[in-house]
Design a protein around this motif. Structure first.
Motif, PDB file in Angstrom:
ATOM      1  N   VAL A 173       4.094  -6.275  29.925  1.00 22.29           N
ATOM      2  CA  VAL A 173       4.336  -7.044  28.712  1.00 22.29           C
ATOM      3  C   VAL A 173       5.849  -7.163  28.524  1.00 22.29           C
ATOM      4  O   VAL A 173       6.577  -6.204  28.709  1.00 22.29           O
ATOM      5  N   ARG A 174       6.303  -8.370  28.169  1.00 20.50           N
ATOM      6  CA  ARG A 174       7.717  -8.602  27.889  1.00 20.50           C
ATOM      7  C   ARG A 174       7.899  -8.872  26.404  1.00 20.50           C
ATOM      8  O   ARG A 174       7.074  -9.537  25.782  1.00 20.50           O
ATOM      9  N   VAL A 229      14.323  -9.782  24.780  1.00 22.79           N
ATOM     10  CA  VAL A 229      14.904  -9.013  23.675  1.00 22.79           C
ATOM     11  C   VAL A 229      15.817  -7.895  24.191  1.00 22.79           C
ATOM     12  O   VAL A 229      16.760  -7.501  23.492  1.00 22.79           O
ATOM     13  N   ALA A 230      15.606  -7.438  25.405  1.00 24.54           N
ATOM     14  CA  ALA A 230      16.458  -6.390  25.975  1.00 24.54           C
ATOM     15  C   ALA A 230      17.887  -6.885  26.186  1.00 24.54           C
ATOM     16  O   ALA A 230      18.811  -6.080  26.301  1.00 24.54           O
ATOM     17  N   ARG A 231      18.091  -8.192  26.214  1.00 22.45           N
ATOM     18  CA  ARG A 231      19.421  -8.769  26.432  1.00 22.45           C
ATOM     19  C   ARG A 231      20.138  -9.079  25.113  1.00 22.45           C
ATOM     20  O   ARG A 231      21.260  -9.561  25.120  1.00 22.45           O
ATOM     21  N   VAL A 232      19.471  -8.814  23.990  1.00 20.43           N
ATOM     22  CA  VAL A 232      20.035  -9.122  22.670  1.00 20.43           C
ATOM     23  C   VAL A 232      20.670  -7.864  22.089  1.00 20.43           C
ATOM     24  O   VAL A 232      20.027  -6.827  21.994  1.00 20.43           O
ATOM     25  N   ARG A 233      21.950  -7.983  21.720  1.00 20.19           N
ATOM     26  CA  ARG A 233      22.623  -6.863  21.071  1.00 20.19           C
ATOM     27  C   ARG A 233      22.411  -6.909  19.565  1.00 20.19           C
ATOM     28  O   ARG A 233      22.125  -5.891  18.942  1.00 20.19           O
ATOM     29  N   SER A 288       5.425 -10.231  21.785  1.00 19.92           N
ATOM     30  CA  SER A 288       5.035  -9.507  22.998  1.00 19.92           C
ATOM     31  C   SER A 288       4.189 -10.449  23.834  1.00 19.92           C
ATOM     32  O   SER A 288       3.197 -10.992  23.352  1.00 19.92           O
ATOM     33  N   VAL A 289       4.603 -10.631  25.079  1.00 16.96           N
ATOM     34  CA  VAL A 289       3.947 -11.598  25.944  1.00 16.96           C
ATOM     35  C   VAL A 289       3.564 -10.933  27.256  1.00 16.96           C
ATOM     36  O   VAL A 289       4.412 -10.315  27.911  1.00 16.96           O
ATOM     37  N   PRO A 290       2.294 -11.027  27.656  1.00 15.46           N
ATOM     38  CA  PRO A 290       1.921 -10.490  28.970  1.00 15.46           C
ATOM     39  C   PRO A 290       2.551 -11.337  30.076  1.00 15.46           C
ATOM     40  O   PRO A 290       2.722 -12.551  29.913  1.00 15.46           O
ATOM     41  N   GLU A 291       2.931 -10.700  31.167  1.00 15.92           N
ATOM     42  CA  GLU A 291       3.571 -11.401  32.288  1.00 15.92           C
ATOM     43  C   GLU A 291       2.731 -12.570  32.785  1.00 15.92           C
ATOM     44  O   GLU A 291       3.283 -13.577  33.219  1.00 15.92           O
ATOM     45  N   ASP A 292       1.413 -12.460  32.699  1.00 11.05           N
ATOM     46  CA  ASP A 292       0.578 -13.551  33.218  1.00 11.05           C
ATOM     47  C   ASP A 292       0.593 -14.793  32.311  1.00 11.05           C
ATOM     48  O   ASP A 292       0.032 -15.819  32.659  1.00 11.05           O
ATOM     49  N   LEU A 342       8.243 -20.902  31.540  1.00 11.31           N
ATOM     50  CA  LEU A 342       7.584 -21.349  30.325  1.00 11.31           C
ATOM     51  C   LEU A 342       6.575 -20.292  29.921  1.00 11.31           C
ATOM     52  O   LEU A 342       5.849 -19.769  30.760  1.00 11.31           O
ATOM     53  N   CYS A 343       6.542 -19.983  28.646  1.00 13.28           N
ATOM     54  CA  CYS A 343       5.613 -19.002  28.113  1.00 13.28           C
ATOM     55  C   CYS A 343       4.494 -19.742  27.394  1.00 13.28           C
ATOM     56  O   CYS A 343       4.752 -20.564  26.518  1.00 13.28           O
ATOM     57  N   VAL A 344       3.273 -19.465  27.785  1.00 12.97           N
ATOM     58  CA  VAL A 344       2.113 -20.092  27.162  1.00 12.97           C
ATOM     59  C   VAL A 344       1.685 -19.230  25.971  1.00 12.97           C
ATOM     60  O   VAL A 344       1.358 -18.058  26.135  1.00 12.97           O
ATOM     61  N   ARG A 345       1.729 -19.823  24.773  1.00 15.69           N
ATOM     62  CA  ARG A 345       1.312 -19.129  23.543  1.00 15.69           C
ATOM     63  C   ARG A 345       0.291 -20.007  22.837  1.00 15.69           C
ATOM     64  O   ARG A 345       0.654 -20.917  22.103  1.00 15.69           O
TER      65      ARG A 345
END
Length: 162
Positions: free
Chosen positions: A24-25, A41-45, A119-123, A139-142
């Motif tokens: 999950v990302r 989000v890990a790249r956001v300070r 929270s997005v699953p890798e798939d 592209l993230c499918v939501r």
């Protein structure tokens, strides 16, 4: 009787292991020109309100200038212009996302508004289409919509843009 409980608990453990194995990302979503975008989000300070931006002569037009953030000088990139979208005025909802590249460099990304962390699953991530300019990683499918996941290293690197 014990076989029944063994098989019941074994099935539950297998389901639990399967759920844990799904990567999950965490993505910070934001808006540009009424469309959803995201970065890891890990790249956001941090996220800050827009403050006075000092223009710097002879820099690319998509760099608004610099700001001082607790004594640190940060370059502010107008993400709309960097992604070749139409220019827009800074509004009350506009924010600067302070993000870092993989090389450790820090910059501010001017966006129309920040939405939420999802929270997005890798798939749920798909390769970007050929219509993208290279700044969209995936592209993230939501549900019934797509969120463009920005390639932050490409967006922050001047040499990749020119």
């Amino acid at each position: 009787f014990s076989d029944f409980y063994s098989s019941l608990f074994g099935a539950a453990e297998r389901r639990s292991a399967a759920v844990e194995s799904i990567a999950v990302r965490q993505l910070l979503t934001f808006v540009l020109d009424a469309s959803p975008y995201a970065i890891d989000v890990a790249r956001v300070r941090e996220i800050v309100r827009v403050r006075p931006i000092t223009p710097v002569p002879r820099i690319p037009s998509d760099v608004r200038g610099v700001i001082s953030l607790r004594g640190e000088i940060l370059e502010v990139i107008d993400l709309r212009l960097r992604l070749r979208l139409r220019a827009a005025q800074v509004l009350r909802a506009s924010r600067i996302i302070v993000a870092h590249g993989s090389d450790g460099g820090i910059a501010g990304l001017l966006v129309d508004a920040v939405s939420e962390v999802v929270s997005v699953p890798e798939d749920a991530l798909r390769p970007g289409t050929s219509a993208e300019t290279g700044n969209v990683e995936t592209l993230c499918v939501r549900g019934d919509r797509f969120i463009s996941l920005i390639d932050l290293d490409r967006v922050l690197g001047f040499d990749a843009q020119r």
